[in-house]
Scaffold this motif. Structure first.
Motif, PDB file in Angstrom:
ATOM      1  N   LEU A 171       0.888  -1.153   0.000  1.00  0.00           N
ATOM      2  CA  LEU A 171       0.000   0.000   0.000  1.00  0.00           C
ATOM      3  C   LEU A 171       0.928   1.205   0.000  1.00  0.00           C
ATOM      4  N   SER A 172       0.704   2.151  -0.904  1.00  0.00           N
ATOM      5  CA  SER A 172       1.603   3.298  -1.060  1.00  0.00           C
ATOM      6  C   SER A 172       0.886   4.598  -0.748  1.00  0.00           C
ATOM      7  N   PHE A 173       1.598   5.493  -0.078  1.00  0.00           N
ATOM      8  CA  PHE A 173       1.133   6.859   0.129  1.00  0.00           C
ATOM      9  C   PHE A 173       1.949   7.731  -0.803  1.00  0.00           C
ATOM     10  N   VAL A 174       1.282   8.445  -1.706  1.00  0.00           N
ATOM     11  CA  VAL A 174       1.989   9.269  -2.687  1.00  0.00           C
ATOM     12  C   VAL A 174       2.357  10.602  -2.033  1.00  0.00           C
ATOM     13  N   ASP A 216      -0.803  13.544  -5.312  1.00  0.00           N
ATOM     14  CA  ASP A 216      -0.127  13.784  -4.040  1.00  0.00           C
ATOM     15  C   ASP A 216      -1.073  13.611  -2.853  1.00  0.00           C
ATOM     16  N   LYS A 217      -0.506  13.103  -1.785  1.00  0.00           N
ATOM     17  CA  LYS A 217      -1.173  13.012  -0.476  1.00  0.00           C
ATOM     18  C   LYS A 217      -2.375  12.081  -0.493  1.00  0.00           C
ATOM     19  N   GLU A 218      -2.294  11.007  -1.280  1.00  0.00           N
ATOM     20  CA  GLU A 218      -3.343   9.993  -1.322  1.00  0.00           C
ATOM     21  C   GLU A 218      -2.704   8.613  -1.201  1.00  0.00           C
ATOM     22  N   PHE A 219      -3.467   7.665  -0.656  1.00  0.00           N
ATOM     23  CA  PHE A 219      -3.041   6.270  -0.641  1.00  0.00           C
ATOM     24  C   PHE A 219      -3.445   5.615  -1.951  1.00  0.00           C
ATOM     25  N   THR A 220      -2.629   4.670  -2.403  1.00  0.00           N
ATOM     26  CA  THR A 220      -2.934   3.985  -3.650  1.00  0.00           C
ATOM     27  C   THR A 220      -2.281   2.610  -3.690  1.00  0.00           C
ATOM     28  N   LYS A 269       0.134  -6.228  10.790  1.00  0.00           N
ATOM     29  CA  LYS A 269       0.681  -6.003  12.134  1.00  0.00           C
ATOM     30  C   LYS A 269       0.177  -4.685  12.717  1.00  0.00           C
ATOM     31  N   VAL A 270       0.169  -3.629  11.887  1.00  0.00           N
ATOM     32  CA  VAL A 270      -0.317  -2.322  12.351  1.00  0.00           C
ATOM     33  C   VAL A 270      -1.786  -2.426  12.743  1.00  0.00           C
ATOM     34  N   TYR A 271      -2.575  -3.119  11.940  1.00  0.00           N
ATOM     35  CA  TYR A 271      -3.995  -3.314  12.278  1.00  0.00           C
ATOM     36  C   TYR A 271      -4.145  -4.062  13.599  1.00  0.00           C
ATOM     37  N   ALA A 272      -3.362  -5.101  13.774  1.00  0.00           N
ATOM     38  CA  ALA A 272      -3.501  -5.958  14.955  1.00  0.00           C
ATOM     39  C   ALA A 272      -2.990  -5.286  16.236  1.00  0.00           C
ATOM     40  N   GLU A 273      -1.981  -4.439  16.107  1.00  0.00           N
ATOM     41  CA  GLU A 273      -1.316  -3.931  17.307  1.00  0.00           C
ATOM     42  C   GLU A 273      -1.638  -2.496  17.672  1.00  0.00           C
ATOM     43  N   THR A 274      -2.370  -1.771  16.806  1.00  0.00           N
ATOM     44  CA  THR A 274      -2.738  -0.396  17.159  1.00  0.00           C
ATOM     45  C   THR A 274      -4.200  -0.154  16.848  1.00  0.00           C
ATOM     46  N   LYS A 275      -4.848   0.501  17.782  1.00  0.00           N
ATOM     47  CA  LYS A 275      -6.242   0.885  17.574  1.00  0.00           C
ATOM     48  C   LYS A 275      -6.347   1.913  16.445  1.00  0.00           C
ATOM     49  N   ALA A 276      -5.438   2.870  16.463  1.00  0.00           N
ATOM     50  CA  ALA A 276      -5.454   3.936  15.456  1.00  0.00           C
ATOM     51  C   ALA A 276      -5.238   3.358  14.061  1.00  0.00           C
ATOM     52  N   GLY A 277      -4.290   2.432  13.912  1.00  0.00           N
ATOM     53  CA  GLY A 277      -4.019   1.834  12.608  1.00  0.00           C
ATOM     54  C   GLY A 277      -5.227   1.120  12.050  1.00  0.00           C
ATOM     55  N   ASN A 278      -5.913   0.394  12.909  1.00  0.00           N
ATOM     56  CA  ASN A 278      -7.112  -0.327  12.501  1.00  0.00           C
ATOM     57  C   ASN A 278      -8.203   0.657  12.051  1.00  0.00           C
ATOM     58  N   TYR A 279      -8.416   1.713  12.820  1.00  0.00           N
ATOM     59  CA  TYR A 279      -9.425   2.714  12.477  1.00  0.00           C
ATOM     60  C   TYR A 279      -9.062   3.420  11.172  1.00  0.00           C
ATOM     61  N   LEU A 280      -7.806   3.819  11.050  1.00  0.00           N
ATOM     62  CA  LEU A 280      -7.369   4.536   9.849  1.00  0.00           C
ATOM     63  C   LEU A 280      -7.451   3.652   8.612  1.00  0.00           C
ATOM     64  N   GLY A 281      -7.134   2.373   8.756  1.00  0.00           N
ATOM     65  CA  GLY A 281      -7.263   1.441   7.634  1.00  0.00           C
ATOM     66  C   GLY A 281      -8.683   1.352   7.141  1.00  0.00           C
ATOM     67  N   PHE A 291     -10.977   3.662   7.510  1.00  0.00           N
ATOM     68  CA  PHE A 291     -11.312   4.955   6.914  1.00  0.00           C
ATOM     69  C   PHE A 291     -10.805   5.044   5.471  1.00  0.00           C
ATOM     70  N   VAL A 292      -9.566   4.649   5.255  1.00  0.00           N
ATOM     71  CA  VAL A 292      -8.985   4.701   3.899  1.00  0.00           C
ATOM     72  C   VAL A 292      -9.738   3.751   2.968  1.00  0.00           C
ATOM     73  N   SER A 293     -10.060   2.559   3.454  1.00  0.00           N
ATOM     74  CA  SER A 293     -10.815   1.590   2.638  1.00  0.00           C
ATOM     75  C   SER A 293     -12.169   2.148   2.236  1.00  0.00           C
ATOM     76  N   GLU A 294     -12.853   2.759   3.178  1.00  0.00           N
ATOM     77  CA  GLU A 294     -14.170   3.329   2.884  1.00  0.00           C
ATOM     78  C   GLU A 294     -14.055   4.469   1.877  1.00  0.00           C
ATOM     79  N   LYS A 295     -13.021   5.285   2.011  1.00  0.00           N
ATOM     80  CA  LYS A 295     -12.824   6.394   1.069  1.00  0.00           C
ATOM     81  C   LYS A 295     -12.587   5.869  -0.346  1.00  0.00           C
ATOM     82  N   LEU A 296     -11.738   4.842  -0.468  1.00  0.00           N
ATOM     83  CA  LEU A 296     -11.483   4.250  -1.788  1.00  0.00           C
ATOM     84  C   LEU A 296     -12.756   3.658  -2.387  1.00  0.00           C
ATOM     85  N   PHE A 297     -13.563   3.002  -1.568  1.00  0.00           N
ATOM     86  CA  PHE A 297     -14.822   2.434  -2.043  1.00  0.00           C
ATOM     87  C   PHE A 297     -15.760   3.536  -2.552  1.00  0.00           C
TER      88      PHE A 297
END
Length: 188
Positions: free
Chosen positions: A47-50, A73-77, A111-123, A125-131
């Motif tokens: 997963l890349s952040f431009v 710029d400034k988007e995940f892709t 690992k980020v999803y499993a070990e951080t609450k913020a990572g899981n939430y942000l993931g 959010f990004v998935s929903e935005k892409l959808f």
């Protein structure tokens, strides 16, 4: 990495320890103009952040490539369906300009999803935005004429028209370059 943190913190304030853990899993990479980022038939591993640059999504074909998305710029892709399923991609990602990205591997993201609450939430959010972006594009192709799609593109994403060759813009809105020329003459 500051741009990624800014992106995240528009959504959720990060604790320093969470940020350090998340940031430690990203690596910086630079792609030259026209370099392929992800090849058709390869499994998307990152997963890349431009940070800077423009990425084109397209289906390669000897006669007629089909461009169906751009990332700025400034988007995940990434080749997202390939990334999620860890199966070969049906399309390619190409850097249209020199493109600087920060990448996190599929395994590290888990690992980020499993070990951080913020990572899981942000993931999520990004998935929903892409959808939502994908759904909006599909509806536009079904509901609007080519001229309406071009005008919407002009109003909503003027960067596409400033920095992207017209042959890719035409493919993106589902018409030939000649049809796009006619539409542009009508508008002018």
């Amino acid at each position: 990495m500051g741009h990624i943190r800014e992106y995240y913190e528009r959504i959720l304030k990060l604790q320093e320890t969470e940020w350090e853990f998340i940031a430690s899993h990203f690596d910086r990479r630079v792609f030259a103009k026209n370099e392929t980022i992800t090849r058709q038939g390869e499994t998307e591993k990152y997963l890349s952040f431009v940070e800077t640059g423009i990425v084109r999504f397209y289906i390669p074909d000897d006669e007629n490539e089909l461009t169906f998305n751009f990332c700025f710029d400034k988007e995940f892709t990434c080749a997202y369906n390939s990334f999620l399923t860890q199966t070969p991609s049906e399309y390619e990602l190409q850097a249209l300009t020199e493109t600087v990205v920060w990448q996190i591997s599929y395994d590290d993201l888990q690992k980020v999803y499993a070990e951080t609450k913020a990572g899981n939430y942000l993931g999520r959010f990004v998935s929903e935005k892409l959808f939502l972006q994908k759904s909006k594009r599909e509806l536009s192709l079904l509901k609007h004429t080519a001229k309406e799609r071009y005008l919407n593109l002009f109003n909503e994403q003027p960067d596409i028209l400033k920095f992207i060759p017209l042959k890719y813009v035409a493919s993106y809105i589902g018409i030939t370059p000649q049809a796009l020329s006619r539409i542009r003459r009508q508008i002018a």
